[in-house]
Motif scaffolding. Structure first.
Motif, mmCIF file in Angstrom:
data_model
loop_
_atom_site.group_PDB
_atom_site.id
_atom_site.type_symbol
_atom_site.label_atom_id
_atom_site.label_comp_id
_atom_site.label_asym_id
_atom_site.label_seq_id
_atom_site.Cartn_x
_atom_site.Cartn_y
_atom_site.Cartn_z
ATOM 1 N N ALA A 34 0.809 -1.224 0.000
ATOM 2 C CA ALA A 34 0.000 0.000 0.000
ATOM 3 C C ALA A 34 0.840 1.272 0.000
ATOM 4 O O ALA A 34 0.542 2.211 -0.756
ATOM 5 C CB ALA A 34 -0.974 -0.015 1.172
ATOM 6 N N PRO A 35 1.905 1.376 0.834
ATOM 7 C CA PRO A 35 2.707 2.612 0.793
ATOM 8 C C PRO A 35 3.354 2.866 -0.563
ATOM 9 O O PRO A 35 3.476 4.015 -1.005
ATOM 10 C CB PRO A 35 3.770 2.366 1.872
ATOM 11 C CG PRO A 35 3.158 1.352 2.792
ATOM 12 C CD PRO A 35 2.363 0.461 1.902
ATOM 13 N N LEU A 36 3.772 1.793 -1.246
ATOM 14 C CA LEU A 36 4.401 1.956 -2.560
ATOM 15 C C LEU A 36 3.377 2.288 -3.641
ATOM 16 O O LEU A 36 3.665 3.058 -4.566
ATOM 17 C CB LEU A 36 5.160 0.682 -2.938
ATOM 18 C CG LEU A 36 6.317 0.280 -2.015
ATOM 19 C CD1 LEU A 36 6.927 -1.035 -2.474
ATOM 20 C CD2 LEU A 36 7.381 1.381 -1.970
ATOM 21 N N LEU A 37 2.179 1.715 -3.520
ATOM 22 C CA LEU A 37 1.143 1.973 -4.510
ATOM 23 C C LEU A 37 0.720 3.443 -4.515
ATOM 24 O O LEU A 37 0.211 3.944 -5.526
ATOM 25 C CB LEU A 37 -0.083 1.093 -4.247
ATOM 26 C CG LEU A 37 0.134 -0.416 -4.403
ATOM 27 C CD1 LEU A 37 -1.117 -1.183 -4.010
ATOM 28 C CD2 LEU A 37 0.552 -0.766 -5.827
ATOM 29 N N ALA A 38 0.937 4.136 -3.413
ATOM 30 C CA ALA A 38 0.580 5.559 -3.348
ATOM 31 C C ALA A 38 1.413 6.399 -4.309
ATOM 32 O O ALA A 38 1.012 7.512 -4.669
ATOM 33 C CB ALA A 38 0.749 6.075 -1.925
#
Length: 578
Positions: A372-376
């Motif tokens: 999730a943090p990278l997908l941001a």
């Protein structure tokens, strides 16, 4: 309880999974499913987010859909290789619903659509797809592709999408007026992502092109942002609040939780009011979602059947789709159906059973929790480029061009009608009009196949001379409402008042209510003109229809014979007696 279990079994509940396991399932099969599931899961993560955004909701709602619906439909459905989740076809329906009713209304419409799909399965309407002409399917899918591509223009060029009209023609004009304000950094990121997506398949590498395209687009966007650009990303557009009250950017890295669909936000973020009136307003959208979901999922299953040689269970697939769409909205997921591109990728990656679809859902779940943090950091321009490729693939442009070049004029008109109505109005109007138009053209063609021939002089059928004034008329083709009046008018035109007529009907397979009415009028005209009528060699259905209508022989006016020879013998005997 036992009767309900028998009912589910007769509908082939979880038939694809049961059939796959019953034929033997070993370690090699599991490894093949694992590789295919991981491959399709990687493809599904960005696609699910992009399609959710295009539908007017948050990206995590798309991930929840791929997780819950992808798992349940693979578990309970009737197609061995289908992968279900958010699809581009639904965007044109879901986006207006989300704008008018909010996420709560969209989820409630999906629940209602799930119930409709289950009802279709219980009614055994799984062969529904067979009654929709290819010109209709190609027309509305190409129209949907055009609408989706147009919706991506603001993110592709860095234009503002606020205040855009909901009408297509007005929206295009507004985008043309805003075009001079395009931003080259967003356009560069979109073009780079698009180029990788287009050319990557030519390398024939086992890695899906979505991954390197998005990685390159994200890296370029980060570099441009560090050098003064302001390229919008998922993290900058979307934020969330965790249960502890802390705020985050992008998507929340938490499991989807159970919540009543109508408790989510309504239009403009206001509370949604659950009422009968709201459900009535959502019913047309729910029906459209269900119909499109049925068409898409069954069409996907038919395509996979052609690729694999296996046959799907149509009613079982509808039941699985219904269960998936009924349950998923309670966990924040939007409408789902089988995705042809992802399903084909699943088979090509080596899938052996529906377990690949289940593994794909678990991979998306892992991506939500771990990435999730990278997908941001994914740029909206890259997501738009990804959807542009999806729109192109779903348009099936080569098939459309082939149909326009080679198909009969009627099919071309139906395709163009469906395409235009989908773009300018909506898909429901397009499909309804397309099916009606295709049906009318089909009836016209079938009516034209019903022919009338005077065979009185053809010795193959009439070996001897007929009595004075008698004619033998052969009718070939269905006598239904669109053809019967014309046929009987032609028969009367070939007849003479005060004479006799043998109506040879061995080539008439159908006589409907319209045909019965036309026959009754024809019989009355024969009586007024003094024409004696002999009906010969009726097939079973026309004979039964006449019997049920109470049509009986009338001495000296109307008689029936089982064969043409019997009719000719009757004329010969009457001639001798006369």
């Amino acid at each position: 309880m036992s009767s309900s279990r028998a009912r589910l079994h007769s509908l082939s509940f979880a038939s694809a999974l049961r059939e796959s396991l019953a034929k033997g399932y070993g370690g090699r099969d599991l490894m093949a499913d694992l590789v295919a599931g991981v491959t399709v899961g990687i493809i599904a993560i960005p696609l699910s987010m992009a399609l959710a955004i295009a539908s007017g909701v948050r990206p995590e709602n798309g991930l929840y859909t791929a997780i819950i619906a992808g798992f349940l439909i693979a578990l309970t459905g009737g197609s061995r290789y289908s992968i279900s989740g958010p699809t581009a076809a639904f965007v044109v329906i879901l986006y207006p619903v989300s704008q008018s009713f909010g996420l709560a209304g969209l989820l409630l419409a999906s629940v209602m659509a799930g119930l409709i799909l289950i009802a279709l399965a219980l009614a055994r309407l799984g062969r529904l797809i067979e009654y929709i002409p290819e010109s209709v399917t190609l027309g509305f899918t190409a129209g949907i592709a055009i609408v989706i591509a147009t919706l991506q223009v603001p993110d592709l060029l860095g234009l503002s999408s606020e205040g855009l009209s909901s009408h297509y023609s007005e929206k295009v004009l507004e985008l043309v007026h805003r075009a001079p304000a395009w931003q080259w950094p967003e356009a560069l990121v979109a073009a780079t992502t698009l180029a990788v997506l287009v050319f990557w398949p030519r390398l024939r590498l086992p890695i899906p092109g979505h991954l390197p395209a998005l990685l390159l687009g994200t890296g370029l966007a980060l570099w441009l942002n560090q050098n003064g650009a302001s390229i919008e990303t998922i993290g900058s557009r979307f934020s969330f609040e965790l249960p502890d009250g802390s705020l985050g950017q992008g998507i929340p890295p938490i499991l989807p939780g159970f919540e009543w669909p109508w408790l989510h936000a309504g239009p403009d973020g206001q509370p949604f009011e659950l009422s009968w009136s709201a459900m009535r307003e959502l019913l047309p959208a729910a029906f459209s979602i269900a119909m499109l979901g049925a068409i898409e999922s069954l069409l996907c299953a038919v395509v996979l059947d052609g690729m694999t040689g296996y046959r799907h269970h149509a009613n079982g697939e509808l039941l699985g789709q219904g269960i998936g769409n009924l349950v998923t909205p309670f966990f924040g997921g939007i409408t789902a159906t089988a995705a042809i591109a992802r399903s084909a990728a699943n088979y090509r990656a080596g899938a052996r059973s529906p377990l690949a679809g289940i593994i794909h859902a678990l991979v998306v779940l892992a991506g939500l929790l771990l990435l999730a943090p990278l997908l941001a950091y994914l740029p909206m321009a890259s997501m738009a480029a990804l959807l542009l490729i999806v729109a192109w693939n779903m348009s099936e442009a080569p098939k459309v061009v082939e149909l326009l070049r080679r198909a009969p004029l009627g099919d071309v008109l139906v395709l163009l009608c469906c395409l235009s109505l989908t773009v300018l109005f909506d898909m429901v109007i397009a499909i309804s009009t397309g099916i009606v138009l295709a049906s009318l053209l089909f009836m016209r063609d079938i009516a034209g196949m019903t022919r009338v021939n005077d065979i009185s002089e053809q010795r193959k059928h009439v070996p001897g001379e007929l009595p004075e004034g008698w004619r033998v008329i052969k009718v070939t083709g269905p006598l239904f409402f669109a053809a019967a009046d014309r046929v009987f008018e032609e028969v009367l035109a070939m007849s003479k008042p005060g004479a006799g007529l043998v109506l040879y009907m061995d080539g008439v397979p159908l006589l409907d209510a319209g045909g019965l009415s036309a026959f009754a009028r024809f019989q009355g005209q024969c009586e007024r003109m003094g024409i004696r009528l002999v009906v010969a060699d009726l097939q079973f259905q026309p004979l039964r229809a006449l019997a049920r209508a109470g049509v009986k022989p009338v001495v000296g006016l109307l008689s029936f014979t089982p064969t043409l020879s019997a009719a000719l013998d009757e004329l010969a005997e009457a001639s001798v007696e006369g």
